[in-house]
Design an enzyme around this catalytic site. Sequence first.
Site, PDB file in Angstrom:
ATOM      1  N   SER A  63      66.017  79.761 135.381  1.00 44.37           N
ATOM      2  CA  SER A  63      66.513  79.126 134.166  1.00 44.37           C
ATOM      3  C   SER A  63      65.667  77.888 133.910  1.00 44.37           C
ATOM      4  CB  SER A  63      67.985  78.759 134.375  1.00 44.37           C
ATOM      5  OG  SER A  63      68.502  78.097 133.247  1.00 44.37           O
ATOM      6  N   LYS A 106      64.531  82.568 131.752  1.00 45.22           N
ATOM      7  CA  LYS A 106      65.614  82.234 130.808  1.00 45.22           C
ATOM      8  C   LYS A 106      65.339  80.847 130.258  1.00 45.22           C
ATOM      9  CE  LYS A 106      70.309  80.700 131.657  1.00 45.22           C
ATOM     10  NZ  LYS A 106      71.581  81.017 132.345  1.00 45.22           N
ATOM     11  N   LEU A 107      65.241  80.761 128.933  1.00 47.34           N
ATOM     12  CA  LEU A 107      65.002  79.470 128.285  1.00 47.34           C
ATOM     13  C   LEU A 107      66.304  78.910 127.757  1.00 47.34           C
ATOM     14  CD1 LEU A 107      61.828  80.106 126.083  1.00 47.34           C
ATOM     15  CD2 LEU A 107      61.950  79.257 128.453  1.00 47.34           C
ATOM     16  N   LYS A 108      66.546  77.652 128.049  1.00 53.81           N
ATOM     17  CA  LYS A 108      67.658  76.948 127.433  1.00 53.81           C
ATOM     18  C   LYS A 108      67.240  76.607 126.007  1.00 53.81           C
ATOM     19  CE  LYS A 108      70.563  76.570 130.887  1.00 53.81           C
ATOM     20  NZ  LYS A 108      71.927  77.134 130.813  1.00 53.81           N
ATOM     21  N   ASP A 165      69.576  80.956 126.558  1.00 51.68           N
ATOM     22  CA  ASP A 165      70.946  80.489 126.809  1.00 51.68           C
ATOM     23  C   ASP A 165      71.197  79.241 125.969  1.00 51.68           C
ATOM     24  OD1 ASP A 165      73.433  79.779 127.788  1.00 51.68           O
ATOM     25  OD2 ASP A 165      72.801  79.557 129.886  1.00 51.68           O
ATOM     26  N   ASN A 224      74.335  77.677 125.696  1.00 48.02           N
ATOM     27  CA  ASN A 224      75.450  76.842 126.173  1.00 48.02           C
ATOM     28  C   ASN A 224      76.278  76.274 125.018  1.00 48.02           C
ATOM     29  OD1 ASN A 224      73.277  76.216 128.726  1.00 48.02           O
ATOM     30  ND2 ASN A 224      75.377  76.747 129.272  1.00 48.02           N
ATOM     31  N   GLU A 230      72.592  84.263 125.391  1.00 49.41           N
ATOM     32  CA  GLU A 230      73.771  83.888 126.178  1.00 49.41           C
ATOM     33  C   GLU A 230      74.556  82.774 125.481  1.00 49.41           C
ATOM     34  OE1 GLU A 230      72.495  82.905 130.137  1.00 49.41           O
ATOM     35  OE2 GLU A 230      74.420  82.072 130.730  1.00 49.41           O
ATOM     36  N   ASP A 252      78.954  83.875 128.834  1.00 54.66           N
ATOM     37  CA  ASP A 252      79.031  83.142 130.105  1.00 54.66           C
ATOM     38  C   ASP A 252      80.340  82.346 130.085  1.00 54.66           C
ATOM     39  OD1 ASP A 252      78.809  81.257 132.160  1.00 54.66           O
ATOM     40  OD2 ASP A 252      76.837  80.503 131.595  1.00 54.66           O
ATOM     41  N   LYS A 308      79.750  84.324 137.134  1.00 57.73           N
ATOM     42  CA  LYS A 308      79.675  83.172 138.037  1.00 57.73           C
ATOM     43  C   LYS A 308      81.023  83.113 138.740  1.00 57.73           C
ATOM     44  CE  LYS A 308      76.720  80.283 135.080  1.00 57.73           C
ATOM     45  NZ  LYS A 308      76.771  79.261 134.007  1.00 57.73           N
ATOM     46  N   GLY A 326      74.052  81.054 137.754  1.00 58.16           N
ATOM     47  CA  GLY A 326      73.840  80.025 138.776  1.00 58.16           C
ATOM     48  C   GLY A 326      74.316  78.686 138.266  1.00 58.16           C
TER      49      GLY A 326
END
Length: 368
Positions: free
Chosen positions: A135, A161-163, A189, A191, A214, A239, A263, A291
């Site tokens: 990530s 995985k790119l934020k 992702d 968030n 995500e 997630d 998770k 994670g």
Amino acid sequence: MRVESVELHRIAMPLVRPFETSFGRQTARDILLVRVRTDVGDGWGECVAMADPVYSSEYVSGAEAVLRDYLIPAVLRTPDAPVEAFGSLVSFVIGHRMAKAALETALLDAQLRSTSTSFATYFGAVRDEVDCGVSVGIAADIDSLLDEVSGYVAEGYRRIKLKIKPGRDIEPVRAVRELLGPEGLLQVDANTAYTAADIDHLRQLDAFDLLLIEQPFVEEDIATHIALAAAIETPVCLDESILNAEVAIDAIERRATSIINIKAGRVGGYLEAVRVHDVCAELGVPVWCGGMLETGVGRAANVALAAMENFTLPGDTSGSSRYFAEDLTEPFELHDGRLTVPTGPGSGVTVREELLAAWALRPPLTLS
Ligand code: NPQ
Ligand code: MG
């Protein structure tokens, strides 16, 4: 097995590089560990809550308080209960899943060590090594992002995985897709950084052949994830929203998500994580292991979980060196982009107690 006492350890570990997500920039990991002492030996669990309630409503001092005031006393009142009874023992406490997961994992570790059974065997793992992804935080600029990603590719990571967040999405993704080439596994992702007004904007991501997007919207907003999933080719993956197996079934049946990030901390423990895995398998939905910047204690359990059959996408099960210069246990190191599933009793790793003492934020709290 009879629980004799439970200890709460709080330690600080600096990160090897700051990790920026849509909810902020982290430079250190504030970690809460649970040790149960039983008549047949000790067990360890790691609480994945962050220092601040910015990923979910849980945070480490809150987790510590609910463990101290409710969860640990409940276990000490029923000290002979097997780990399989823990969920019902603490069901009177609403939520606080990360706190529950930490204590349940410590109980599971002690119980399995006493019968020389590994987490992987207990979970029904089918692999002895797992494919690893990494990530990557939101970078200051595209050049530094490409430098960081190139380093991970050189280390062998099998998926990036790119934020992302509004204003830091399409161009970074375009640049990394060009760097990786058409075959490189890439996902993003958010968030929870977007709203329903961003659906048209997010459709631009379809140009980059992503494995998934995500959690673009807030935890409670299943409806907007349904709307996005209908509007976009890129698979939507939840997630933060997936709090247990029932929520997973509901989100899948309503077509809000076609892939799920598991998770254990977020769903209340590894026993529930196995249930989420199983219901997803029945519904034909692939899963992958998320994670939370775990030390070796949490990482070991995640790698065992990721060895189950329906974990068919690479996880955020990175090597220890992705986050820490030195791990609290023996380090996890990539070999050809994979981590070896521990085979020793319980988690299979050993806490280095001299580091626990050196990194302590305060003396351990013991309840008995
Ligand atoms: C996620 N994890 O999938 C999380 C979020 C996250 C590996 O991307 C400190 C502690 C910083 C926990 C930053 C990854 C964190 C953290 C991000 C968890 O959404
Ligand atoms: Mg996530």
